[in-house]
Design a protein around this motif. Structure first.
Motif, mmCIF file in Angstrom:
data_model
loop_
_atom_site.group_PDB
_atom_site.id
_atom_site.type_symbol
_atom_site.label_atom_id
_atom_site.label_comp_id
_atom_site.label_asym_id
_atom_site.label_seq_id
_atom_site.Cartn_x
_atom_site.Cartn_y
_atom_site.Cartn_z
ATOM 1 N N UNK A 1 18.416 26.248 39.256
ATOM 2 C CA UNK A 1 17.075 27.134 39.057
ATOM 3 C C UNK A 1 16.263 26.232 38.057
ATOM 4 N N UNK A 2 15.027 26.223 38.482
ATOM 5 C CA UNK A 2 13.988 25.336 37.449
ATOM 6 C C UNK A 2 14.249 23.951 37.552
ATOM 7 N N UNK B 1 9.438 22.168 44.313
ATOM 8 C CA UNK B 1 8.322 21.438 43.921
ATOM 9 C C UNK B 1 8.468 19.909 44.909
ATOM 10 N N UNK B 2 9.849 19.558 44.728
ATOM 11 C CA UNK B 2 10.174 18.163 45.426
ATOM 12 C C UNK B 2 10.001 18.410 46.836
ATOM 13 N N UNK B 3 10.676 19.503 47.500
ATOM 14 C CA UNK B 3 10.370 19.613 48.937
ATOM 15 C C UNK B 3 8.912 19.820 49.306
ATOM 16 N N UNK C 1 4.559 32.174 51.422
ATOM 17 C CA UNK C 1 4.652 30.803 50.765
ATOM 18 C C UNK C 1 5.757 30.558 49.934
ATOM 19 N N UNK C 2 6.071 29.138 50.236
ATOM 20 C CA UNK C 2 7.078 28.404 49.217
ATOM 21 C C UNK C 2 6.461 28.093 48.047
ATOM 22 N N UNK C 3 6.771 28.822 47.030
ATOM 23 C CA UNK C 3 6.100 28.667 45.483
ATOM 24 C C UNK C 3 7.286 28.022 44.556
ATOM 25 N N UNK C 4 6.750 27.118 43.968
ATOM 26 C CA UNK C 4 7.516 26.424 43.036
ATOM 27 C C UNK C 4 7.398 27.223 41.472
ATOM 28 N N UNK D 1 13.505 26.148 52.611
ATOM 29 C CA UNK D 1 14.009 26.427 51.118
ATOM 30 C C UNK D 1 15.014 27.415 50.944
ATOM 31 N N UNK D 2 15.499 27.539 49.735
ATOM 32 C CA UNK D 2 16.512 28.566 49.453
ATOM 33 C C UNK D 2 17.661 28.655 50.365
#
Ligand code: ADP
Ligand code: MG
Ligand code: ZN
Length: 199
Positions: free
Chosen positions: A19-20, A25-27, A56-59, A89-90
């Motif tokens: 995590x973190x 972000x990269x995706x 949303x995908x949120x970083x 994501x995830x």
């Protein structure tokens, strides 16, 4: 190092790490570029991840992109139909059949970008990740900053009331009052029961 994507057909890229570490972000960065290049892009995430905005995908840094929450792998397949670039994501939260689905999309010509935790809070391989990693053409393992020592973090520490979570806890706990930290190998602490489980 030179990376050359296949000239014909699709492929699978996996972005993993704790995590973190900047996986989302990269995706988002990769998908944005594809969008700017005029490609048809679709982003998905498992329905259970409702930590932030549902669509949303949120970083953690606040960068966001619109994603479709999906409840099963079959839904992923029909919704992804026609997309040239598919972000998931995830992906660690999906059932094992997500591996076949990702390969099917890649074999159908899509560029598939999957982001997920490679290890759970016990540092064990997370769900479908080992298989996805072995099938991928490209793999990136990102590091976060260790919350304890500031070094490169490769693990996710689950804390309950500030203490390492018991080893026997559920792998996925949605909406629980728990905290997570990125830690390096030497700062990661196993919770109660780890020695018994390893024996
Ligand atoms: P992931 O998807 O891997 O959980 P995100 O893309 O959501 O990661 O978030 C990455 C961002 O989180 C970083 O750019 C940084 O702003 C923030 N961040 C918060 N804590 C940390 C940490 N311990 N190490 C690195 N980045 C962190
Ligand atoms: Mg993320
Ligand atoms: Zn550390």
């Amino acid at each position: 190092m030179i990376r050359i994507p296949p000239q014909r057909g699709g492929w699978l890229e996996v972005i993993c790490g704790p995590m973190f570490s900047g996986k989302s972000e990269e995706m988002i960065r990769r998908l944005r570029r594809a969008e700017i290049a005029g490609q048809r892009v679709a982003i998905f995430k498992p329905m259970l991840d409702d930590r932030y905005a549902a669509i949303d995908v949120v970083s953690h840094a606040g960068v966001r992109m619109r994603a479709v929450p999906i409840s099963c792998v079959r839904e992923l397949l029909w919704r992804a139909h026609g997309a040239e670039v598919v972000g998931i994501d995830e992906i660690q939260f999906f059932e094992p059949s997500v591996v076949t689905a990702a390969l099917e999309l890649a074999e159908g010509g899509a560029r598939v970008i999957a982001a997920g935790l490679d290890q759970d809070f016990r540092r064990l391989p997370f769900g479908p990740m080992p298989e996805l990693l072995s099938h991928a053409e490209f793999v990136d393992k990102l590091q976060a900053v260790c919350h304890r020592c500031g070094g490169p973090a490769t693990t996710t520490q689950r804390l309950v009331d500030g203490r390492p979570a018991p080893y026997s806890g559920e792998t996925v706990v949605v909406g629980a009052a728990e905290q997570y930290e990125a830690r390096c190998r030497s700062c990661h602490e196993h919770g109660a029961g780890a020695a018994v489980a390893a024996a």
